[in-house]
Design a protein around this motif. Sequence first.
Motif, PDB file in Angstrom:
ATOM      1  N   PRO A   1       0.809  -1.228   0.000  1.00 33.32           N
ATOM      2  CA  PRO A   1       0.000   0.000   0.000  1.00 33.32           C
ATOM      3  C   PRO A   1       0.841   1.276   0.000  1.00 33.32           C
ATOM      4  O   PRO A   1       0.516   2.244  -0.693  1.00 33.32           O
ATOM      5  CB  PRO A   1      -0.813  -0.122   1.299  1.00 33.32           C
ATOM      6  CG  PRO A   1      -0.849  -1.569   1.599  1.00 33.32           C
ATOM      7  CD  PRO A   1       0.466  -2.108   1.127  1.00 33.32           C
ATOM      8  N   MET A   2       1.926   1.282   0.777  1.00 34.62           N
ATOM      9  CA  MET A   2       2.772   2.470   0.829  1.00 34.62           C
ATOM     10  C   MET A   2       3.439   2.722  -0.529  1.00 34.62           C
ATOM     11  O   MET A   2       3.532   3.879  -0.983  1.00 34.62           O
ATOM     12  CB  MET A   2       3.835   2.304   1.910  1.00 34.62           C
ATOM     13  CG  MET A   2       4.699   3.536   2.123  1.00 34.62           C
ATOM     14  SD  MET A   2       3.756   4.970   2.661  1.00 34.62           S
ATOM     15  CE  MET A   2       3.321   4.469   4.329  1.00 34.62           C
ATOM     16  N   GLU A   3       3.895   1.646  -1.176  1.00 35.44           N
ATOM     17  CA  GLU A   3       4.517   1.809  -2.489  1.00 35.44           C
ATOM     18  C   GLU A   3       3.520   2.398  -3.491  1.00 35.44           C
ATOM     19  O   GLU A   3       3.847   3.319  -4.249  1.00 35.44           O
ATOM     20  CB  GLU A   3       5.036   0.466  -2.986  1.00 35.44           C
ATOM     21  CG  GLU A   3       5.711   0.540  -4.343  1.00 35.44           C
ATOM     22  CD  GLU A   3       6.141  -0.822  -4.857  1.00 35.44           C
ATOM     23  OE1 GLU A   3       6.715  -0.877  -5.966  1.00 35.44           O
ATOM     24  OE2 GLU A   3       5.897  -1.836  -4.172  1.00 35.44           O
ATOM     25  N   ARG A   4       2.324   1.862  -3.506  1.00 31.83           N
ATOM     26  CA  ARG A   4       1.302   2.369  -4.428  1.00 31.83           C
ATOM     27  C   ARG A   4       1.007   3.846  -4.164  1.00 31.83           C
ATOM     28  O   ARG A   4       0.878   4.646  -5.092  1.00 31.83           O
ATOM     29  CB  ARG A   4       0.025   1.546  -4.295  1.00 31.83           C
ATOM     30  CG  ARG A   4       0.114   0.150  -4.880  1.00 31.83           C
ATOM     31  CD  ARG A   4      -1.224  -0.559  -4.757  1.00 31.83           C
ATOM     32  NE  ARG A   4      -1.174  -1.912  -5.282  1.00 31.83           N
ATOM     33  CZ  ARG A   4      -1.309  -2.230  -6.564  1.00 31.83           C
ATOM     34  NH1 ARG A   4      -1.491  -1.276  -7.461  1.00 31.83           N
ATOM     35  NH2 ARG A   4      -1.246  -3.487  -6.963  1.00 31.83           N
ATOM     36  N   ARG A   5       0.893   4.178  -2.895  1.00 33.14           N
ATOM     37  CA  ARG A   5       0.551   5.559  -2.540  1.00 33.14           C
ATOM     38  C   ARG A   5       1.660   6.517  -2.977  1.00 33.14           C
ATOM     39  O   ARG A   5       1.384   7.588  -3.542  1.00 33.14           O
ATOM     40  CB  ARG A   5       0.315   5.646  -1.028  1.00 33.14           C
ATOM     41  CG  ARG A   5      -0.262   6.967  -0.574  1.00 33.14           C
ATOM     42  CD  ARG A   5      -0.648   6.920   0.896  1.00 33.14           C
ATOM     43  NE  ARG A   5      -1.733   5.973   1.133  1.00 33.14           N
ATOM     44  CZ  ARG A   5      -1.618   4.858   1.845  1.00 33.14           C
ATOM     45  NH1 ARG A   5      -0.462   4.545   2.403  1.00 33.14           N
ATOM     46  NH2 ARG A   5      -2.648   4.064   2.028  1.00 33.14           N
ATOM     47  N   LEU A   6       2.902   6.154  -2.721  1.00 33.50           N
ATOM     48  CA  LEU A   6       4.007   7.035  -3.074  1.00 33.50           C
ATOM     49  C   LEU A   6       4.184   7.144  -4.583  1.00 33.50           C
ATOM     50  O   LEU A   6       4.439   8.224  -5.118  1.00 33.50           O
ATOM     51  CB  LEU A   6       5.300   6.534  -2.426  1.00 33.50           C
ATOM     52  CG  LEU A   6       5.393   6.697  -0.908  1.00 33.50           C
ATOM     53  CD1 LEU A   6       6.671   6.061  -0.388  1.00 33.50           C
ATOM     54  CD2 LEU A   6       5.331   8.166  -0.511  1.00 33.50           C
TER      55      LEU A   6
ATOM     56  N   PRO B   1       0.223   8.917 -11.322  1.00 35.07           N
ATOM     57  CA  PRO B   1      -1.008   8.314 -10.823  1.00 35.07           C
ATOM     58  C   PRO B   1      -1.634   7.314 -11.761  1.00 35.07           C
ATOM     59  O   PRO B   1      -2.408   6.465 -11.344  1.00 35.07           O
ATOM     60  CB  PRO B   1      -1.922   9.520 -10.610  1.00 35.07           C
ATOM     61  CG  PRO B   1      -1.363  10.610 -11.460  1.00 35.07           C
ATOM     62  CD  PRO B   1       0.118  10.362 -11.478  1.00 35.07           C
TER      63      PRO B   1
ATOM     64  N   ALA C   1       1.917   6.900  -6.800  1.00 36.91           N
ATOM     65  CA  ALA C   1       0.812   7.659  -7.369  1.00 36.91           C
ATOM     66  C   ALA C   1       1.071   9.157  -7.339  1.00 36.91           C
ATOM     67  O   ALA C   1       0.501   9.904  -8.138  1.00 36.91           O
ATOM     68  CB  ALA C   1      -0.482   7.329  -6.623  1.00 36.91           C
ATOM     69  N   TRP C   2       1.909   9.613  -6.432  1.00 41.32           N
ATOM     70  CA  TRP C   2       2.219  11.039  -6.366  1.00 41.32           C
ATOM     71  C   TRP C   2       2.912  11.528  -7.633  1.00 41.32           C
ATOM     72  O   TRP C   2       2.736  12.667  -8.050  1.00 41.32           O
ATOM     73  CB  TRP C   2       3.121  11.325  -5.167  1.00 41.32           C
ATOM     74  CG  TRP C   2       2.439  11.194  -3.860  1.00 41.32           C
ATOM     75  CD1 TRP C   2       1.122  10.907  -3.631  1.00 41.32           C
ATOM     76  CD2 TRP C   2       3.040  11.333  -2.550  1.00 41.32           C
ATOM     77  NE1 TRP C   2       0.866  10.831  -2.284  1.00 41.32           N
ATOM     78  CE2 TRP C   2       2.010  11.104  -1.603  1.00 41.32           C
ATOM     79  CE3 TRP C   2       4.321  11.627  -2.125  1.00 41.32           C
ATOM     80  CZ2 TRP C   2       2.264  11.169  -0.241  1.00 41.32           C
ATOM     81  CZ3 TRP C   2       4.566  11.690  -0.761  1.00 41.32           C
ATOM     82  CH2 TRP C   2       3.556  11.454   0.179  1.00 41.32           C
TER      83      TRP C   2
END
Length: 362
Positions: A345-350, A356, A352-353
């Motif tokens: 989840p953290m990888e996806r979130r970062l 995206p 996406a910045w």
Amino acid sequence: MQGTPLRRNRLRSLTGLRFFAAMMVVLLHAAQRFDPIHGLTSVVGFGYAGVSFFFMLSGFILAWTSRDADTARQFYWRRFARVWPLHALTTGMAIVVALLVGLPLLWPALTAILTLVQAWFPGPDIKYAFNGPSWSLSCELFFYLLFPWLIKVLMRRQRILSTAIAVGAVMVAVAGACAMLFQPEHLGFLLYTMPAFRLGEFVIGILLAIALQRGWRPRISMMQAVLGTLIMYGMLALAANLVLHDVARLPYFVADLWMMPGCAAIIAAGAAGDLRGDRGIIRSAPVVRLGQWSFALYLVHELILKASEPLVDDLDSTSATVVAVVVIVLSVVASGGLYVWFERPMERRLRAWVAPKQEVTA
């Protein structure tokens, strides 16, 4: 390489193999830390060769998934999102474990650890501080910084396999020269943890990926590659036990260089099998899932071993072995939890910045 049909192939075997490479390291550290089962080092004593596999595989995967349209900024951010958050979390976990168990903490080393430059320090105090296995991430950071340039240079090469062999030969020559010129206590830094030397394995991985993208296929199957590598491992272990009477007395770089052709063969044969659509246990969903957890397993296992060590050392060999198995299983379970609830989840979130709309890939 961009846009080729091969790019879209998922190399499932290489993901699955990551688990077994990580497990080599886990078994070695378990045998080293739990005194009652220390005798197992005669069997798992070269488990650190799993790091060589990871370095080579890292170069292969990055070259295989490289996009011509990528900017260096995009590439660096994806690598940061992939590696640093879990590294930061497990470093914090290492502090908690050390405080609970009563282990000393070298606080001045924390900056080097968090900025991933610890492998450039010669002494063991800094490079193995907090969470020892993270030293290899320092090497990976160095590889990542060079990759946008390396891939362009290596793509221009015409004789890819010859270049890979030449890189391996240079590593052997450098190791031989260092062994003659420097004291043994310096060789661990120069030929094992120093990122500049380990770059050769990363480059060989890149070259293997380029060769397969250009149509080369190894003439051996995955089974043959694995069997050959196990034979090479057994030969080295037998020689070390007979001559040195302890595999730990063999310099790490000797085992790494000896096992390097086997690692390359397994990666090439596995990728070629994936491109053919081969099936097998190594490509099954459970094994691939374990492979996805391998990064978390690599970073969390020593923390669990440290926390468990006081419980094991007063046991007899049989009881210690049972506890060690339980601890290793717990490490795998913990790695799955870290992957599902934090790492991914953290990888996806970062990611996406920065991009995206881009799919997050391994």
